[in-house]
Motif scaffolding. Sequence first.
Motif, PDB file in Angstrom:
ATOM      1  N   LEU A  23       0.697  -1.217   0.156  1.00 33.33           N
ATOM      2  CA  LEU A  23      -0.081  -0.178  -0.069  1.00 33.33           C
ATOM      3  C   LEU A  23       0.742   1.397  -0.073  1.00 33.33           C
ATOM      4  CD1 LEU A  23      -2.665   1.266  -0.147  1.00 33.33           C
ATOM      5  CD2 LEU A  23      -2.982   1.090   2.273  1.00 33.33           C
ATOM      6  N   PRO A  24       1.844   1.422   0.828  1.00 28.45           N
ATOM      7  CA  PRO A  24       2.692   2.656   0.848  1.00 28.45           C
ATOM      8  C   PRO A  24       3.298   2.754  -0.584  1.00 28.45           C
ATOM      9  CG  PRO A  24       3.072   1.259   2.884  1.00 28.45           C
ATOM     10  CD  PRO A  24       2.160   0.615   1.984  1.00 28.45           C
ATOM     11  N   LEU A  25       3.799   1.699  -1.159  1.00 26.70           N
ATOM     12  CA  LEU A  25       4.319   1.973  -2.604  1.00 26.70           C
ATOM     13  C   LEU A  25       3.335   2.577  -3.567  1.00 26.70           C
ATOM     14  CD1 LEU A  25       6.662  -1.193  -2.451  1.00 26.70           C
ATOM     15  CD2 LEU A  25       7.465   1.232  -2.009  1.00 26.70           C
ATOM     16  N   VAL A  26       2.282   1.977  -3.544  1.00 25.23           N
ATOM     17  CA  VAL A  26       1.247   2.435  -4.659  1.00 25.23           C
ATOM     18  C   VAL A  26       0.176   3.198  -4.450  1.00 25.23           C
ATOM     19  CG1 VAL A  26       1.879   0.002  -5.787  1.00 25.23           C
ATOM     20  CG2 VAL A  26      -0.185   0.362  -4.166  1.00 25.23           C
ATOM     21  N   TYR A  27       0.076   3.695  -3.234  1.00 20.98           N
ATOM     22  CA  TYR A  27      -0.922   4.603  -2.770  1.00 20.98           C
ATOM     23  C   TYR A  27      -0.946   5.895  -3.638  1.00 20.98           C
ATOM     24  CZ  TYR A  27      -4.477   7.118   0.080  1.00 20.98           C
ATOM     25  OH  TYR A  27      -5.306   7.819   0.718  1.00 20.98           O
ATOM     26  N   GLN A  28       0.066   6.575  -3.479  1.00 22.27           N
ATOM     27  CA  GLN A  28      -0.066   7.917  -4.255  1.00 22.27           C
ATOM     28  C   GLN A  28      -0.418   7.767  -5.597  1.00 22.27           C
ATOM     29  OE1 GLN A  28      -0.162  10.684  -2.608  1.00 22.27           O
ATOM     30  NE2 GLN A  28      -0.626  11.620  -4.432  1.00 22.27           N
ATOM     31  N   GLU A  29      -0.036   6.828  -6.430  1.00 21.36           N
ATOM     32  CA  GLU A  29      -0.273   6.563  -7.642  1.00 21.36           C
ATOM     33  C   GLU A  29      -1.630   6.217  -8.121  1.00 21.36           C
ATOM     34  OE1 GLU A  29       1.702   4.670 -11.658  1.00 21.36           O
ATOM     35  OE2 GLU A  29       2.962   4.565  -9.915  1.00 21.36           O
ATOM     36  N   LEU A  30      -2.229   5.374  -7.124  1.00 22.05           N
ATOM     37  CA  LEU A  30      -3.582   5.025  -6.973  1.00 22.05           C
ATOM     38  C   LEU A  30      -4.277   5.953  -6.885  1.00 22.05           C
ATOM     39  CD1 LEU A  30      -3.828   1.459  -5.378  1.00 22.05           C
ATOM     40  CD2 LEU A  30      -4.036   1.924  -7.834  1.00 22.05           C
ATOM     41  N   ARG A  31      -3.994   6.822  -5.809  1.00 26.18           N
ATOM     42  CA  ARG A  31      -4.632   8.147  -5.640  1.00 26.18           C
ATOM     43  C   ARG A  31      -4.697   9.213  -6.645  1.00 26.18           C
ATOM     44  NH1 ARG A  31      -7.091  12.113  -3.794  1.00 26.18           N
ATOM     45  NH2 ARG A  31      -7.640  13.032  -1.840  1.00 26.18           N
ATOM     46  N   THR A  32      -3.685   9.382  -7.280  1.00 26.76           N
ATOM     47  CA  THR A  32      -3.864  10.069  -8.498  1.00 26.76           C
ATOM     48  C   THR A  32      -4.553   9.794  -9.535  1.00 26.76           C
ATOM     49  OG1 THR A  32      -1.405  10.719  -8.071  1.00 26.76           O
ATOM     50  CG2 THR A  32      -2.212  11.461 -10.114  1.00 26.76           C
ATOM     51  N   LEU A  33      -4.520   8.554  -9.672  1.00 28.73           N
ATOM     52  CA  LEU A  33      -5.372   7.879 -10.938  1.00 28.73           C
ATOM     53  C   LEU A  33      -7.040   8.084 -10.454  1.00 28.73           C
ATOM     54  CD1 LEU A  33      -3.578   4.464 -11.752  1.00 28.73           C
ATOM     55  CD2 LEU A  33      -3.706   6.797 -13.117  1.00 28.73           C
ATOM     56  N   ALA A  34      -7.360   7.755  -9.352  1.00 28.85           N
ATOM     57  CA  ALA A  34      -8.695   7.916  -9.011  1.00 28.85           C
ATOM     58  C   ALA A  34      -9.208   9.501  -8.953  1.00 28.85           C
ATOM     59  CB  ALA A  34      -8.827   7.641  -7.379  1.00 28.85           C
ATOM     60  N   ALA A  35      -8.321  10.368  -8.613  1.00 28.62           N
ATOM     61  CA  ALA A  35      -8.490  11.637  -8.672  1.00 28.62           C
ATOM     62  C   ALA A  35      -8.975  12.246 -10.018  1.00 28.62           C
ATOM     63  CB  ALA A  35      -7.541  12.527  -7.946  1.00 28.62           C
ATOM     64  N   GLN A  36      -7.884  11.635 -10.941  1.00 29.33           N
ATOM     65  CA  GLN A  36      -8.342  11.982 -12.388  1.00 29.33           C
ATOM     66  C   GLN A  36      -9.670  11.558 -12.785  1.00 29.33           C
ATOM     67  OE1 GLN A  36      -4.694  10.326 -14.249  1.00 29.33           O
ATOM     68  NE2 GLN A  36      -3.298  12.153 -13.881  1.00 29.33           N
ATOM     69  N   LYS A  37     -10.024  10.288 -12.376  1.00 28.77           N
ATOM     70  CA  LYS A  37     -11.094   9.595 -12.977  1.00 28.77           C
ATOM     71  C   LYS A  37     -12.367  10.438 -12.362  1.00 28.77           C
ATOM     72  CE  LYS A  37     -13.972   7.110 -14.963  1.00 28.77           C
ATOM     73  NZ  LYS A  37     -14.490   7.873 -15.901  1.00 28.77           N
ATOM     74  N   LEU A  38     -12.183  10.665 -11.090  1.00 25.36           N
ATOM     75  CA  LEU A  38     -13.344  11.189 -10.631  1.00 25.36           C
ATOM     76  C   LEU A  38     -13.565  12.789 -11.077  1.00 25.36           C
ATOM     77  CD1 LEU A  38     -13.131  10.228  -7.029  1.00 25.36           C
ATOM     78  CD2 LEU A  38     -14.945   9.409  -8.848  1.00 25.36           C
ATOM     79  N   ALA A  39     -12.487  13.439 -11.567  1.00 25.02           N
ATOM     80  CA  ALA A  39     -12.394  14.694 -11.980  1.00 25.02           C
ATOM     81  C   ALA A  39     -13.347  14.610 -13.308  1.00 25.02           C
ATOM     82  CB  ALA A  39     -11.071  15.254 -12.051  1.00 25.02           C
ATOM     83  N   GLN A  40     -13.379  13.735 -14.072  1.00 21.46           N
ATOM     84  CA  GLN A  40     -14.152  13.577 -15.457  1.00 21.46           C
ATOM     85  C   GLN A  40     -15.733  13.046 -14.980  1.00 21.46           C
ATOM     86  OE1 GLN A  40     -11.997  10.168 -17.183  1.00 21.46           O
ATOM     87  NE2 GLN A  40     -10.288  11.327 -17.572  1.00 21.46           N
ATOM     88  N   GLU A  41     -16.109  12.881 -13.858  1.00 18.60           N
ATOM     89  CA  GLU A  41     -17.498  12.621 -13.529  1.00 18.60           C
ATOM     90  C   GLU A  41     -18.105  13.854 -13.599  1.00 18.60           C
ATOM     91  OE1 GLU A  41     -18.534   9.354 -13.394  1.00 18.60           O
ATOM     92  OE2 GLU A  41     -16.436   8.932 -13.891  1.00 18.60           O
ATOM     93  N   LYS A  42     -19.482  13.576 -13.772  1.00 20.88           N
ATOM     94  CA  LYS A  42     -20.463  14.642 -13.494  1.00 20.88           C
ATOM     95  C   LYS A  42     -20.524  15.183 -12.216  1.00 20.88           C
ATOM     96  CE  LYS A  42     -23.558  13.326 -17.211  1.00 20.88           C
ATOM     97  NZ  LYS A  42     -25.054  13.125 -17.537  1.00 20.88           N
ATOM     98  N   PRO A  43     -20.998  16.631 -11.902  1.00 22.28           N
ATOM     99  CA  PRO A  43     -20.860  17.128 -10.819  1.00 22.28           C
ATOM    100  C   PRO A  43     -21.979  16.326  -9.953  1.00 22.28           C
ATOM    101  CG  PRO A  43     -21.074  18.955 -12.283  1.00 22.28           C
ATOM    102  CD  PRO A  43     -20.988  17.447 -12.949  1.00 22.28           C
ATOM    103  N   GLY A  44     -21.816  16.364  -8.517  1.00 22.90           N
ATOM    104  CA  GLY A  44     -22.775  15.591  -7.910  1.00 22.90           C
ATOM    105  C   GLY A  44     -22.149  14.148  -7.323  1.00 22.90           C
ATOM    106  N   GLN A  45     -21.257  13.855  -7.972  1.00 27.68           N
ATOM    107  CA  GLN A  45     -20.614  12.498  -7.744  1.00 27.68           C
ATOM    108  C   GLN A  45     -19.962  12.757  -6.062  1.00 27.68           C
ATOM    109  OE1 GLN A  45     -19.536   9.418  -7.155  1.00 27.68           O
ATOM    110  NE2 GLN A  45     -19.065   9.101  -9.538  1.00 27.68           N
ATOM    111  N   THR A  46     -20.625  11.680  -5.284  1.00 30.72           N
ATOM    112  CA  THR A  46     -20.281  11.597  -4.041  1.00 30.72           C
ATOM    113  C   THR A  46     -19.243  10.826  -3.376  1.00 30.72           C
ATOM    114  OG1 THR A  46     -21.968   9.829  -3.340  1.00 30.72           O
ATOM    115  CG2 THR A  46     -22.529  12.178  -3.239  1.00 30.72           C
ATOM    116  N   LEU A  47     -18.542  10.077  -4.295  1.00 25.94           N
ATOM    117  CA  LEU A  47     -17.380   9.202  -4.235  1.00 25.94           C
ATOM    118  C   LEU A  47     -16.212   9.997  -4.202  1.00 25.94           C
ATOM    119  CD1 LEU A  47     -16.876   6.021  -3.420  1.00 25.94           C
ATOM    120  CD2 LEU A  47     -16.420   5.798  -5.821  1.00 25.94           C
ATOM    121  N   GLN A  48     -15.431   9.626  -2.982  1.00 23.66           N
ATOM    122  CA  GLN A  48     -14.171  10.683  -2.964  1.00 23.66           C
ATOM    123  C   GLN A  48     -12.955   9.772  -3.536  1.00 23.66           C
ATOM    124  OE1 GLN A  48     -13.912  12.228   0.734  1.00 23.66           O
ATOM    125  NE2 GLN A  48     -15.304  13.902   0.401  1.00 23.66           N
TER     126      GLN A  48
END
Length: 187
Positions: A23-48
């Motif tokens: 987890l410590p080795l991949v966490y930041q990269e996974l977090r960045t990927l998740a943030a990029q994906k969620l930024a593409q979602e429509k407004p109102g997305q409740t998942l962080q």
Amino acid sequence: MSDVTRILSAIEQGDPQAAEQLLPLVYQELRTLAAQKLAQEKPGQTLQATALVHEAYLRLVDANQGQHWTGRGHFFAAAAEAMRRILVDSARSKDTLKRGTGRRREALDEASLVASPVDEDILAVNEALDRLAATDSEAAELVKLRFFAGFTAEQAAEALGISARSADRIWAYARAFLLKQLKAGQE
């Protein structure tokens, strides 16, 4: 052999501490990927992004399921698939609520009059991606890496073990296929 690949091998061997080391080795990269994906979602997305990463990670290192990764690229491809499934499940859950499941009486106030949009697009993309996977699994994997994991064309090609030129050709085909499927679904 990279640290991630070494730890993934240890997880496959059944080492209970290996998942904690990963987890410590991949966490930041996974977090960045998740943030990029969620930024593409429509407004109102409740998942962080943090919740998406944690849920995907738990699915990836589940001790009850035998996980076999060939390396770092394969692990991140699996992470992209896990994130995709979580977003699809979330969209389906919201859609179910929108359609009236779980109704109960609530007091009406101004805040409840503002409806958050349900992301029906992700369900349509998921269905189109399933149809693509039925005809061309490699193209579907490339789309998952590019769309859901946020990989660049070069990173996706490397993860799939294909040339960048082949990845570009497959990407063009997959985009055209998905666009056709999404337009047909809107009509």
